[in-house]
Design a protein around this motif. Sequence first.
Motif, short mmCIF file in Angstrom:
data_model
loop_
_atom_site.label_atom_id
_atom_site.label_comp_id
_atom_site.label_asym_id
_atom_site.label_seq_id
_atom_site.Cartn_x
_atom_site.Cartn_y
_atom_site.Cartn_z
N ASP A 19 0.72 -1.12 0.09
CA ASP A 19 0.02 0.02 -0.21
C ASP A 19 0.92 1.15 0.11
O ASP A 19 0.43 2.27 0.52
CB ASP A 19 -0.90 0.08 1.08
CG ASP A 19 -2.10 1.00 1.09
OD1 ASP A 19 -2.44 1.28 -0.19
OD2 ASP A 19 -2.60 1.62 2.08
N GLN A 20 2.07 1.18 -0.74
CA GLN A 20 2.99 2.18 -0.48
C GLN A 20 3.23 3.04 -1.96
O GLN A 20 3.36 4.11 -2.16
CB GLN A 20 4.27 2.05 0.09
CG GLN A 20 4.12 1.71 1.50
CD GLN A 20 5.52 1.34 2.01
OE1 GLN A 20 6.41 1.34 1.51
NE2 GLN A 20 5.25 0.79 3.43
N GLU A 21 3.32 1.90 -2.85
CA GLU A 21 3.76 2.19 -4.26
C GLU A 21 2.90 1.61 -5.59
O GLU A 21 2.16 0.92 -5.19
CB GLU A 21 5.16 1.62 -4.63
CG GLU A 21 6.28 2.29 -3.74
CD GLU A 21 7.52 1.81 -3.73
OE1 GLU A 21 8.02 1.77 -5.13
OE2 GLU A 21 8.32 1.67 -3.23
N ASP A 22 2.92 2.37 -6.62
CA ASP A 22 2.30 1.51 -7.84
C ASP A 22 2.74 0.37 -7.80
O ASP A 22 3.81 -0.28 -7.71
CB ASP A 22 2.61 2.47 -8.89
CG ASP A 22 2.05 4.01 -8.96
OD1 ASP A 22 1.47 4.37 -7.94
OD2 ASP A 22 2.80 4.68 -9.73
N GLN B 150 7.38 -6.31 -11.44
CA GLN B 150 8.94 -6.28 -10.80
C GLN B 150 8.63 -5.85 -9.48
O GLN B 150 9.51 -6.02 -8.69
CB GLN B 150 9.62 -5.04 -11.77
CG GLN B 150 9.58 -5.42 -13.20
CD GLN B 150 9.90 -6.90 -13.38
OE1 GLN B 150 10.97 -7.36 -12.83
NE2 GLN B 150 9.12 -7.54 -14.49
N HIS B 151 7.81 -4.77 -9.19
CA HIS B 151 7.45 -4.23 -7.82
C HIS B 151 7.11 -5.36 -6.84
O HIS B 151 7.72 -5.56 -5.57
CB HIS B 151 6.55 -3.17 -7.50
CG HIS B 151 6.18 -2.58 -6.27
ND1 HIS B 151 6.98 -2.02 -5.50
CD2 HIS B 151 5.02 -2.87 -5.63
CE1 HIS B 151 6.41 -1.85 -4.36
NE2 HIS B 151 5.09 -2.47 -4.32
N VAL C 102 8.17 -3.57 -0.04
CA VAL C 102 8.70 -3.95 1.35
C VAL C 102 8.10 -5.24 1.63
O VAL C 102 8.70 -6.21 2.51
CB VAL C 102 7.83 -2.93 2.13
CG1 VAL C 102 8.20 -2.93 3.56
CG2 VAL C 102 8.36 -1.42 1.66
N PHE C 103 6.90 -5.52 1.27
CA PHE C 103 6.35 -7.02 1.65
C PHE C 103 7.20 -8.07 1.05
O PHE C 103 7.54 -8.99 1.78
CB PHE C 103 4.97 -7.32 1.27
CG PHE C 103 4.45 -8.35 1.48
CD1 PHE C 103 3.40 -8.42 2.61
CD2 PHE C 103 4.42 -9.54 0.74
CE1 PHE C 103 2.74 -9.69 3.08
CE2 PHE C 103 3.67 -10.95 1.13
CZ PHE C 103 2.97 -10.64 2.27
N THR D 289 17.02 -5.48 -2.60
CA THR D 289 17.28 -4.04 -1.89
C THR D 289 16.04 -3.50 -2.46
O THR D 289 15.27 -3.67 -3.57
CB THR D 289 18.68 -3.19 -2.30
OG1 THR D 289 18.58 -3.15 -3.73
CG2 THR D 289 19.66 -4.09 -1.92
N ARG D 290 15.63 -1.96 -1.91
CA ARG D 290 14.50 -1.43 -2.35
C ARG D 290 15.14 -0.78 -3.66
O ARG D 290 14.00 -0.28 -4.60
CB ARG D 290 14.34 -0.13 -1.39
CG ARG D 290 13.11 0.62 -1.77
CD ARG D 290 13.40 2.07 -0.75
NE ARG D 290 11.97 2.80 -0.92
CZ ARG D 290 10.74 2.53 -0.38
NH1 ARG D 290 10.40 1.67 0.29
NH2 ARG D 290 9.82 3.35 -0.73
#
Length: 301
Positions: A182-185, A189-190, A196-197, A217-218
């Motif tokens: 619930d942080q990024e689009d 790939q995300h 984070v999850f 990594t992030r």
Amino acid sequence: MGWALQMRWIWFEKTNPNRPWAGLEIPVHPNTTALFAISVVTIVGNGENTLFWTDRWLQGTRLEDLAPSVFQAIPARGGALSLRGLVEYLELWDALTDFQLNNSVDQHHWKFETSGTFSSQSAYRAFFIGSIQFEPWKYLWKSWAPNKCKIFVWLAIRNRCWTADWLQKRGLPYPVRCPLCDQEDETAQHILTSCVFARQFWLGILQPMDLSSLVPTRQAKSFAEWWRKSWRKVPKQNRKGFNSLVILGAWTLWKHRNSCIFDGSAPSVQVALQAFKDYSHSWIACGAKGLAALGLGRASY
């Protein structure tokens, strides 16, 4: 492959003009003709089997390319030479001044084989020169995993999954934020790498095997790139198992994501890890020896 096989006809016509069908119109694709034209270099002997303008016999290139303005003005096309055409004509004259024919036969060399002889295999490979290749195909298709999981990972690496970015492009309803963090689009790939999850999930898998340094990594934006770099850091005897682990981990994340979207489940790293363990036991029971070698089958994992 069809184009490469068609090219064999052109090669035989060029190197063995005595064949009964030589000189007839050969039904080949334009791409076949185009690749053949740039792939054969000719050493002229008596000149009987060399095309003056379009074969690569002078300085390894075609006169058509050396003097394009002159080529456009040859009798079949007509027209006077421009200033540039006159310069090309004089340069061509100088290049041909000392050239002499001899009694030997013309020799044609296929530049994609060291022997100079055409092969359909080398022609096939030549069609892919400069293409973008799917780098992790060996890790994926030669690993132990169910086919549906391999196909999913293949689609994910190529950004062909029905994630928010894919839905948005097609004008379909899509989640505003990643359903897991619930942080990024949301992108494929995300979900598999930089979320984070996802990073907590990979840590929970890799840490018990002393591979926590491999957790993405992030800044990791490409699942395939993370896989490639991590694979190189794994001991050789464990790489097959690691490939199965990566496929299983990606599949588990995708299943958990779908459960959150379609079943209303709350994101839970512990639930996802437990699902991964359950899947791993099933895979090992079905023959995933590489996973067993990593110790995933131990009850204490």
